[in-house]
Design a protein around this motif. Sequence first.
Motif, PDB file in Angstrom:
ATOM      1  N   LEU A 188       0.832  -1.192   0.000  1.00 41.70           N
ATOM      2  CA  LEU A 188       0.000   0.000   0.000  1.00 41.70           C
ATOM      3  C   LEU A 188       0.874   1.254   0.000  1.00 41.70           C
TER       4      LEU A 188
ATOM      5  N   GLU B 109      -4.344   1.354   5.822  1.00 39.26           N
ATOM      6  CA  GLU B 109      -5.619   0.646   5.936  1.00 39.26           C
ATOM      7  C   GLU B 109      -6.642   1.480   6.701  1.00 39.26           C
TER       8      GLU B 109
ATOM      9  N   LEU C  19      -5.463  -6.412  -0.728  1.00 36.69           N
ATOM     10  CA  LEU C  19      -6.235  -5.277  -0.226  1.00 36.69           C
ATOM     11  C   LEU C  19      -7.714  -5.621  -0.130  1.00 36.69           C
TER      12      LEU C  19
END
Length: 387
Positions: free
Chosen positions: A188, A201, A242
Motif C-alpha cells: 500500500l 488501511e 487489499l
Amino acid sequence: MTDQFTLSRRAMLGSALGLAAGACAPAGAMRDVIPPISGPSLNDAAKHSGRRFGSAFAWAPPGADAGSFNNPEYAALLERDCGILVPENELKWQAIRPGPDQYAFAHMDAMVDYAVTHGFALRGHTLLWHRPKWFPKWLNDYDFGSRPATEAARILTDHIRTLIGRYGKHIVSFDVVNEAVDPATGDLVETSLSKAMGGVEETLDLAFRTAREAAPDTQLCYNDYMGWEPGNETHRAGVIKLLEGFRKRGTPVDALGVQSHLEMFTLDQATGLGPYQPKLWRDFLDAAVGMEYGLVITEFDVKDNALPADTAIRDKAVAEYARRYLDLMLEYPQLKDILAWGMTSRYSWLQNFKPRDDGLRERCCPYGDDFQPLPLRAAMIGAFEGA
C-alpha cells in the motif's frame, strides 16, 4: 472555479491537455454535423445483457476544442452512445479542492446539470486518489498539528461528506479510493494522510465508511489499473490482498473498478496483438468475485504503440485485442457498467502519455480524430451483443 491549478497525470491529461491534443489533429478534422450511424448505439448493445455503457467527459468553455459537453460534436457522441458518464478530472482533489478550506464547484456543477438534463446516470471519480503525486500541494505539505490523526480524519471526512452531500443524489457509483497499491511491490502507498492517521488501511477504511454513511444506497468501488498483460502479477496480488483485508475488516466496498487501459507496447508473435494472460486474469477476477465484489470497467481504451503505422492494420488489431478482452470480461455477470475513458481519440489522454515513437496519433477510442467510428466501436458492439 479557479483555473489556478495544474492537472498533470495519466487520466488528467485528457482534459487538461485536451486543447493541445485537438490542435495536433489534422486540419479540417472537426465536423459541424455528426452523421447518423446505422445499427444500435453502444449503450443499446450493452442493454442486451442488462448492462450499461458510458464514457468520461470533461468541462471546457463553449467553443473549446475539447472532450467537453460544451463541445457540440463531443456532446453528440455522448448522447448517441452513452447511458452513464463520469467526470474525467473535475472531481479530483487538485481540481475541486484547491485549498484546505476551499472548494471549487463550478465546473462539476455544470457537468452534473448537463448529465441530469440529458438523462444520464453518473459515476463519481474519485473521492480519494491515494498517491502523493496526485495530492494537491497543500495536502502534501499540510501541518496536521498536535493531534495529526484527528486532523487528518477531519480533512478526509469533510471532503467526502461535502462532495457526496452536493452530488451524491445524482451519482450511482463512486470510485471511493483510486490506486492505493504500488504496482512494483504490491504494498500500500503511504501519503500525508495515512502517515498522519497512523496507517494506510485505517485511511482507506475511513474513506469507505464515511462514503457509506453519506451514500448508503450507492455502489462504492476500489479502482485500480492492474491489467491482464504480463508484468502486472505483483500489482494484481497486491490488489487481491487489499480486497481480502477490506472483507476481513468489514469495510463497505461493493465493487472492484478495473480501469482497462489495454496496452500494446510489445506484440506477441503468435497473435500479432499485445501479449496477455487470460488464465491469470481469470484467476484474478475469480478471486475478486469470489469475495462477492462486483466489477466495473471504469476507464477503457487501447494503447496501440507497438503496432505499425498503417491505419488499417492498427485499427484491425486494436479491435481484435479489445474484443478478446471484452469477451472475457463479459463472461462475468458481476460486471454491469462499462465506461470508456473518452469517446474520441482526438481528446484522449493517451496522445500525451507515452506517445508512439513514430509520432503518429493513437487510435485508441471508439471514434477517431474526425469523430467517425473506428473498427473498435464495431468490436465493442459485437462483444456487447454477444454477451
